[in-house]
Design an enzyme around this catalytic site. Structure first.
Site, PDB file in Angstrom:
ATOM      1  N   HIS A 142       7.130   2.965   3.099  1.00 57.85           N
ATOM      2  CA  HIS A 142       6.207   1.829   3.173  1.00 57.85           C
ATOM      3  C   HIS A 142       7.105   0.601   3.160  1.00 57.85           C
ATOM      4  CE1 HIS A 142       2.088   0.084   1.730  1.00 57.85           C
ATOM      5  NE2 HIS A 142       2.597  -0.579   2.756  1.00 57.85           N
ATOM      6  N   THR A 200       0.098   2.055  -0.855  1.00 57.45           N
ATOM      7  CA  THR A 200       0.816   3.143  -0.185  1.00 57.45           C
ATOM      8  C   THR A 200      -0.066   4.382  -0.030  1.00 57.45           C
ATOM      9  OG1 THR A 200       2.941   2.285  -0.943  1.00 57.45           O
ATOM     10  CG2 THR A 200       2.884   4.598  -0.256  1.00 57.45           C
ATOM     11  N   GLU A 220      -2.632  10.411   7.659  1.00 59.57           N
ATOM     12  CA  GLU A 220      -3.161  11.776   7.687  1.00 59.57           C
ATOM     13  C   GLU A 220      -4.441  11.853   8.522  1.00 59.57           C
ATOM     14  OE1 GLU A 220      -2.817  14.790   4.594  1.00 59.57           O
ATOM     15  OE2 GLU A 220      -2.552  13.110   3.221  1.00 59.57           O
TER      16      GLU A 220
END
Length: 122
Positions: free
Chosen positions: A66, A32, A40
């Protein structure tokens, strides 16, 4: 800064980005934290070429799920689309997928900062 700016970042699941290696779990699946970092990265790169000289963006918040594990060798792509601009605050819709479909999605906030001023406060 124009709403709708987009970017995609891609990686392959390897021993370096598994949950077992990063410590977020104990299995050899895409971690994750690695998925979040890829999201990002896509957001940062979506706007990088549209920033004023000497500026950068910093991530301040991410809300993501996730949804599905991805095995070693899977190709992972994350996309980011700029959906809101409020002064220096930028909001992105983020999504990640592998060959079998969506593995995660959410929103991400970044702020435009002056690089030198930001680093001088550390």
């Amino acid at each position: 800064m124009e709403i709708g700016l987009k970017y995609e970042s891609t990686t392959v699941v390897s021993a370096a980005n598994t949950a077992a290696t990063l410590g977020s779990g104990d299995m050899d699946v895409f971690a994750t934290p690695a998925m979040v970092a890829l999201m990002e990265n896509a957001a940062m790169l979506a706007v990088r070429d549209h920033l004023p000289e000497g500026s950068a963006t910093v991530g301040t918040q991410i809300s993501t799920s996730h949804l599905k594990a991805s095995p070693l060798g899977a190709s992972i792509t994350a996309s980011a689309e700029l959906i809101e601009v409020d002064g220096r605050r930028l909001t992105f819709a983020v999504k990640a997928w592998d060959e079998k479909g969506t593995i995660g999605e959410g929103t991400h906030t970044r702020f435009v900062v002056d690089r030198e001023r930001f680093l001088s406060k550390l």
